[in-house]
Design a protein around this motif. Structure first.
Motif, PDB file in Angstrom:
ATOM      1  N   GLN A  89       0.824  -1.214   0.000  1.00 57.07           N
ATOM      2  CA  GLN A  89       0.000   0.000   0.000  1.00 57.07           C
ATOM      3  C   GLN A  89       0.856   1.261   0.000  1.00 57.07           C
ATOM      4  OE1 GLN A  89      -2.564  -0.979   3.409  1.00 57.07           O
ATOM      5  NE2 GLN A  89      -4.282  -0.857   1.999  1.00 57.07           N
ATOM      6  N   LEU A  90       1.924   1.251   0.767  1.00 52.80           N
ATOM      7  CA  LEU A  90       2.821   2.414   0.760  1.00 52.80           C
ATOM      8  C   LEU A  90       3.499   2.563  -0.594  1.00 52.80           C
ATOM      9  CD1 LEU A  90       4.490   2.262   4.290  1.00 52.80           C
ATOM     10  CD2 LEU A  90       2.707   3.801   3.483  1.00 52.80           C
ATOM     11  N   GLY A  91       3.876   1.451  -1.215  1.00 55.67           N
ATOM     12  CA  GLY A  91       4.465   1.513  -2.548  1.00 55.67           C
ATOM     13  C   GLY A  91       3.489   2.087  -3.567  1.00 55.67           C
ATOM     14  N   ILE A  92       2.226   1.694  -3.477  1.00 49.18           N
ATOM     15  CA  ILE A  92       1.190   2.218  -4.372  1.00 49.18           C
ATOM     16  C   ILE A  92       1.049   3.723  -4.194  1.00 49.18           C
ATOM     17  CG2 ILE A  92      -1.322   2.267  -4.723  1.00 49.18           C
ATOM     18  CD1 ILE A  92      -1.251  -0.793  -4.171  1.00 49.18           C
ATOM     19  N   PHE A  93       1.010   4.175  -2.954  1.00 50.54           N
ATOM     20  CA  PHE A  93       0.871   5.603  -2.672  1.00 50.54           C
ATOM     21  C   PHE A  93       2.029   6.407  -3.274  1.00 50.54           C
ATOM     22  CE2 PHE A  93       2.181   9.066   0.239  1.00 50.54           C
ATOM     23  CZ  PHE A  93       1.106   9.923   0.053  1.00 50.54           C
ATOM     24  N   LEU A  94       3.256   5.948  -3.058  1.00 50.43           N
ATOM     25  CA  LEU A  94       4.421   6.671  -3.570  1.00 50.43           C
ATOM     26  C   LEU A  94       4.463   6.660  -5.097  1.00 50.43           C
ATOM     27  CD1 LEU A  94       7.089   5.377  -1.021  1.00 50.43           C
ATOM     28  CD2 LEU A  94       6.103   7.674  -1.117  1.00 50.43           C
ATOM     29  N   ALA A  95       4.074   5.554  -5.714  1.00 50.31           N
ATOM     30  CA  ALA A  95       4.082   5.484  -7.177  1.00 50.31           C
ATOM     31  C   ALA A  95       3.047   6.431  -7.780  1.00 50.31           C
ATOM     32  CB  ALA A  95       3.808   4.056  -7.629  1.00 50.31           C
ATOM     33  N   LEU A  96       1.889   6.539  -7.156  1.00 44.66           N
ATOM     34  CA  LEU A  96       0.860   7.466  -7.653  1.00 44.66           C
ATOM     35  C   LEU A  96       1.328   8.911  -7.538  1.00 44.66           C
ATOM     36  CD1 LEU A  96      -2.356   5.768  -6.222  1.00 44.66           C
ATOM     37  CD2 LEU A  96      -1.885   6.213  -8.640  1.00 44.66           C
ATOM     38  N   VAL A  97       1.997   9.244  -6.438  1.00 42.37           N
ATOM     39  CA  VAL A  97       2.543  10.602  -6.289  1.00 42.37           C
ATOM     40  C   VAL A  97       3.570  10.875  -7.378  1.00 42.37           C
ATOM     41  CG1 VAL A  97       3.912  12.102  -4.793  1.00 42.37           C
ATOM     42  CG2 VAL A  97       2.074  10.718  -3.809  1.00 42.37           C
ATOM     43  N   ALA A  98       4.409   9.885  -7.669  1.00 48.49           N
ATOM     44  CA  ALA A  98       5.412  10.049  -8.726  1.00 48.49           C
ATOM     45  C   ALA A  98       4.749  10.216 -10.087  1.00 48.49           C
ATOM     46  CB  ALA A  98       6.353   8.840  -8.737  1.00 48.49           C
ATOM     47  N   MET A  99       3.672   9.467 -10.349  1.00 43.91           N
ATOM     48  CA  MET A  99       2.960   9.617 -11.626  1.00 43.91           C
ATOM     49  C   MET A  99       2.308  10.990 -11.737  1.00 43.91           C
ATOM     50  SD  MET A  99       1.258   5.937 -12.558  1.00 43.91           S
ATOM     51  CE  MET A  99       0.890   6.508 -14.226  1.00 43.91           C
ATOM     52  N   ALA A 100       1.901  11.553 -10.623  1.00 49.63           N
ATOM     53  CA  ALA A 100       1.349  12.912 -10.647  1.00 49.63           C
ATOM     54  C   ALA A 100       2.402  13.915 -11.089  1.00 49.63           C
ATOM     55  CB  ALA A 100       0.812  13.276  -9.264  1.00 49.63           C
ATOM     56  N   GLY A 101       3.662  13.652 -10.714  1.00 52.67           N
ATOM     57  CA  GLY A 101       4.739  14.570 -11.087  1.00 52.67           C
ATOM     58  C   GLY A 101       5.125  14.495 -12.551  1.00 52.67           C
ATOM     59  N   THR A 102       4.681  13.461 -13.262  1.00 54.94           N
ATOM     60  CA  THR A 102       5.000  13.336 -14.698  1.00 54.94           C
ATOM     61  C   THR A 102       3.724  13.388 -15.539  1.00 54.94           C
ATOM     62  OG1 THR A 102       4.886  10.908 -14.568  1.00 54.94           O
ATOM     63  CG2 THR A 102       7.026  11.926 -14.201  1.00 54.94           C
ATOM     64  N   ALA A 103       2.681  14.038 -15.016  1.00 53.14           N
ATOM     65  CA  ALA A 103       1.368  13.997 -15.660  1.00 53.14           C
ATOM     66  C   ALA A 103       1.305  14.760 -16.971  1.00 53.14           C
ATOM     67  CB  ALA A 103       0.296  14.539 -14.704  1.00 53.14           C
ATOM     68  N   ASP A 104       2.332  15.568 -17.298  1.00 51.42           N
ATOM     69  CA  ASP A 104       2.317  16.244 -18.603  1.00 51.42           C
ATOM     70  C   ASP A 104       2.774  15.308 -19.723  1.00 51.42           C
ATOM     71  OD1 ASP A 104       4.986  16.021 -17.985  1.00 51.42           O
ATOM     72  OD2 ASP A 104       5.420  18.166 -18.071  1.00 51.42           O
ATOM     73  N   ASP A 105       3.333  14.141 -19.372  1.00 49.44           N
ATOM     74  CA  ASP A 105       3.773  13.138 -20.336  1.00 49.44           C
ATOM     75  C   ASP A 105       4.795  13.681 -21.340  1.00 49.44           C
ATOM     76  OD1 ASP A 105       2.173  11.070 -19.266  1.00 49.44           O
ATOM     77  OD2 ASP A 105       0.428  11.839 -20.344  1.00 49.44           O
ATOM     78  N   GLN A 106       5.594  14.614 -20.880  1.00 49.62           N
ATOM     79  CA  GLN A 106       6.654  15.129 -21.738  1.00 49.62           C
ATOM     80  C   GLN A 106       7.809  14.130 -21.853  1.00 49.62           C
ATOM     81  OE1 GLN A 106       6.589  18.155 -23.569  1.00 49.62           O
ATOM     82  NE2 GLN A 106       4.443  17.855 -22.975  1.00 49.62           N
ATOM     83  N   SER A 107       7.960  13.303 -20.816  1.00 53.44           N
ATOM     84  CA  SER A 107       8.979  12.246 -20.848  1.00 53.44           C
ATOM     85  C   SER A 107       8.266  10.908 -20.724  1.00 53.44           C
ATOM     86  CB  SER A 107       9.977  12.433 -19.700  1.00 53.44           C
ATOM     87  OG  SER A 107      10.866  11.326 -19.634  1.00 53.44           O
ATOM     88  N   LEU A 108       7.989  10.276 -21.851  1.00 54.42           N
ATOM     89  CA  LEU A 108       7.254   9.015 -21.820  1.00 54.42           C
ATOM     90  C   LEU A 108       8.022   7.892 -21.104  1.00 54.42           C
ATOM     91  CD1 LEU A 108       5.542   8.921 -25.339  1.00 54.42           C
ATOM     92  CD2 LEU A 108       4.581   9.613 -23.136  1.00 54.42           C
ATOM     93  N   PRO A 109       9.364   7.808 -21.208  1.00 53.14           N
ATOM     94  CA  PRO A 109      10.068   6.774 -20.430  1.00 53.14           C
ATOM     95  C   PRO A 109       9.869   6.932 -18.926  1.00 53.14           C
ATOM     96  CG  PRO A 109      11.473   7.561 -22.199  1.00 53.14           C
ATOM     97  CD  PRO A 109      10.278   8.473 -22.167  1.00 53.14           C
ATOM     98  N   LEU A 110       9.853   8.187 -18.443  1.00 52.17           N
ATOM     99  CA  LEU A 110       9.636   8.419 -17.022  1.00 52.17           C
ATOM    100  C   LEU A 110       8.205   8.062 -16.624  1.00 52.17           C
ATOM    101  CD1 LEU A 110      11.519   9.353 -14.796  1.00 52.17           C
ATOM    102  CD2 LEU A 110      10.612  11.675 -15.060  1.00 52.17           C
ATOM    103  N   THR A 111       7.258   8.421 -17.478  1.00 54.47           N
ATOM    104  CA  THR A 111       5.869   8.032 -17.232  1.00 54.47           C
ATOM    105  C   THR A 111       5.760   6.515 -17.130  1.00 54.47           C
ATOM    106  OG1 THR A 111       4.997   9.978 -18.399  1.00 54.47           O
ATOM    107  CG2 THR A 111       3.518   8.092 -18.160  1.00 54.47           C
ATOM    108  N   ALA A 112       6.409   5.817 -18.042  1.00 56.32           N
ATOM    109  CA  ALA A 112       6.361   4.358 -18.047  1.00 56.32           C
ATOM    110  C   ALA A 112       7.016   3.772 -16.800  1.00 56.32           C
ATOM    111  CB  ALA A 112       7.050   3.820 -19.299  1.00 56.32           C
ATOM    112  N   LEU A 113       8.111   4.352 -16.332  1.00 56.50           N
ATOM    113  CA  LEU A 113       8.809   3.844 -15.152  1.00 56.50           C
ATOM    114  C   LEU A 113       7.897   3.864 -13.930  1.00 56.50           C
ATOM    115  CD1 LEU A 113      11.284   2.973 -13.487  1.00 56.50           C
ATOM    116  CD2 LEU A 113      11.905   5.412 -13.323  1.00 56.50           C
ATOM    117  N   PHE A 114       7.263   5.007 -13.671  1.00 64.62           N
ATOM    118  CA  PHE A 114       6.435   5.109 -12.471  1.00 64.62           C
ATOM    119  C   PHE A 114       5.160   4.282 -12.604  1.00 64.62           C
ATOM    120  CE2 PHE A 114       8.690   9.353 -12.011  1.00 64.62           C
ATOM    121  CZ  PHE A 114       9.588   8.859 -11.068  1.00 64.62           C
ATOM    122  N   ALA A 115       4.659   4.135 -13.831  1.00 65.33           N
ATOM    123  CA  ALA A 115       3.504   3.264 -14.045  1.00 65.33           C
ATOM    124  C   ALA A 115       3.869   1.802 -13.772  1.00 65.33           C
ATOM    125  CB  ALA A 115       2.978   3.423 -15.472  1.00 65.33           C
TER     126      ALA A 115
END
Length: 485
Positions: A89-115
């Motif tokens: 559950q803590l891992g899920i929470f941190l990953a969602l926060v990280a995905m929020a930080g890449t929500a513009d999808d300017q870096s698709l590899p970074l988006t894919a990593l956090f997903a």
């Protein structure tokens, strides 16, 4: 001795665990694909992102670790299964926060990593919860209500997250949407932390929490680093091979999908000749899988083919349903409503009916009903594509889709639960449920290329037909009688 919940408490527990696992699922799947489509990413690349959902299909590779090892801190107080649930559950929470930080999808590899990290922790949570469920409710009659409660929580959270994130994105932006879902994903953690210890001599609650949180942060960082290094190597290899969005990778993907069947067929003759309890001396990572193959022998091949086809249409529909709605001109507000009240209500009814079928009918008849309901839920999008766009059309299609998937999903989970050995419940269920989605998610990754070739109508017609095709395996798989130890 470990605490065994009473019947009503067990149902409440699995309603909560279903909520915990269902909330993040859409966020690395349907919502992410919609987000990419709204950012005008090519449909073929959007389809590639569906391969992120492949990671949970390989959860059987680390599932034996959850059966045999504990999480420092959490498990000392709450027990092994719940300890893994809490770190996930803590891992899920941190990953969602990280995905929020890449929500513009300017870096698709970074988006894919956090997903990918979100998918990993979601799968780990499912492994822990499934193993615990099979231990606490071993029979088909006991499983049906627990599975229904778990899927009610899972599907309502999954759909509500998709609807809620889409609605917030329509009013604000995708960053805010992911942060809101991250906050909701954290809610079950304090509820589970407030539960009583598994044993009376457990260490202190505060000490267990502090140590468990520190271990969780370290695990998230290390796994994230490993995923980044592996991802960079894979991207370099793909580019070096000259593959791109314009490359027709469908034959390659289908070839890869056949490899597990070929490897298994080659190993089966030797496994069948093994004496009873040979797996007791095997490494813990291999023992659960060898035991499963030994029990079913060559029957495991049609069995795995059946489970691979049974949810095929559901996976393909989930992959392109939201891009379809976007292409048909529906607004984020309309999609949010379809994913929200309409889908939740119809899904819960479908899950309830599926659980009732699994408890009251023969498993063969229940599986047939589920396959038909799933096929209709896929075919309804052919009608949506040709119908004049309207809110009513969208809501009817979404409702029929979720109802059918709810029926099929509940029956399927009970069926898989009856196949596992009580000696390896978590690892074997992880293998079966993971393998069930291997072929569908491999094909789902090239769904964008398939859609370009045959259109949305042809794609969803194909998806429903593949769901219905699973019935052809039933005369074989329902006659299988596994060997006893």
């Amino acid at each position: 001795m470990p605490v065994v919940p009473g019947p009503s408490r067990l149902l409440r527990l699995y309603l909560l665990l279903g909520f915990s696992a269902g909330l993040p699922f859409y966020m690395f799947n349907a919502v992410l694909l919609l987000r990419l489509a709204r950012h005008n990413i090519d449909i073929v690349v959007v389809g590639f992102f569906a391969w992120i959902a492949l990671l949970p299909t390989f959860k059987f590779t680390w599932a034996p670790l959850l059966d045999n090892y504990s999480v420092p801190g959490f498990s000392r107080f709450w027990g092994r299964r719940q300890g893994w649930v809490m770190i996930s559950q803590l891992g899920i929470f941190l990953a969602l926060v990280a995905m929020a930080g890449t929500a513009d999808d300017q870096s698709l590899p970074l988006t894919a990593l956090f997903a990918l990290l979100l998918a990993f922790w979601t799968a780990t949570l499912e492994v822990a919860a499934d193993g615990w469920r099979i231990e606490l409710a071993p029979s088909q009659v006991e499983q049906a209500p627990v599975v229904a409660a778990n899927l009610w929580g899972y599907r309502s959270a999954m759909i509500a997250a998709g609807s809620g994130a889409t609605l917030v994105a329509a009013r604000a932006d995708w960053t805010t949407a992911y942060l809101v879902i991250a906050g909701a994903a954290f809610v079950p953690f304090p509820l589970l932390a407030a539960m009583r210890p598994e044993r009376s001599h457990a260490i202190g609650r505060t000490s267990a929490l502090v140590k468990g949180v520190l271990v969780s942060l370290a695990a998230f960082a290390l796994i994230g680093l490993a995923a980044a290094l592996v991802g960079a190597a894979l991207l370099s290899a793909v580019r070096g091979a000259g593959l791109s969005a314009e490359t027709n990778v469908t034959p390659i993907v289908l070839g890869i999908a056949l490899l597990p069947f070929m490897a298994l067929a080659a190993a089966l003759p030797r496994i069948k000749r093994l004496p009873v309890d040979t797996w007791a001396n095997l490494p813990r990572v291999l023992a659960p899988h060898v035991e499963l193959f030994w029990r079913f022998g060559h029957g495991v091949l049609p069995l795995l083919a059946f489970v691979s086809f049974y949810r095929m249409g559901d996976v393909l529909t989930l992959t392109l349903s939201h891009p379809l709605w976007n292409a048909a001109g529906y607004s984020l507000d309309q999609i949010s409503m379809a994913d929200g009240l309409v889908a939740v209500g119809c899904s819960l009814v479908g899950v309830g009916l599926g659980g009732l079928c699994a408890a009251r009918l023969s498993m063969t008849l229940a599986l047939i009903i589920g396959a038909i309901a799933s096929a209709i839920g896929n075919w309804v999008f052919v009608w949506l594509w040709f119908a004049e766009p309207s809110a009513l059309v969208l809501y009817v299609a979404a409702g029929v889709d979720q109802f059918g998937h709810g029926v099929a999903g509940a029956v399927f989970v009970v069926y898989l639960s009856m196949l596992v050995s009580p000696h390896f419940p978590g690892a074997q269920f992880a293998f079966l449920s993971g393998f069930a989605f291997l072929l569908p998610r491999l094909v789902g990754g090239v769904s964008g290329a398939i859609q370009k070739a045959i259109g949305y109508d042809g794609f969803f017609l194909m998806a429903g037909t593949l769901s219905l095709a699973a019935i052809l395996f039933l005369p074989i798989v329902m006659k299988l009688r596994p060997r006893t130890r």
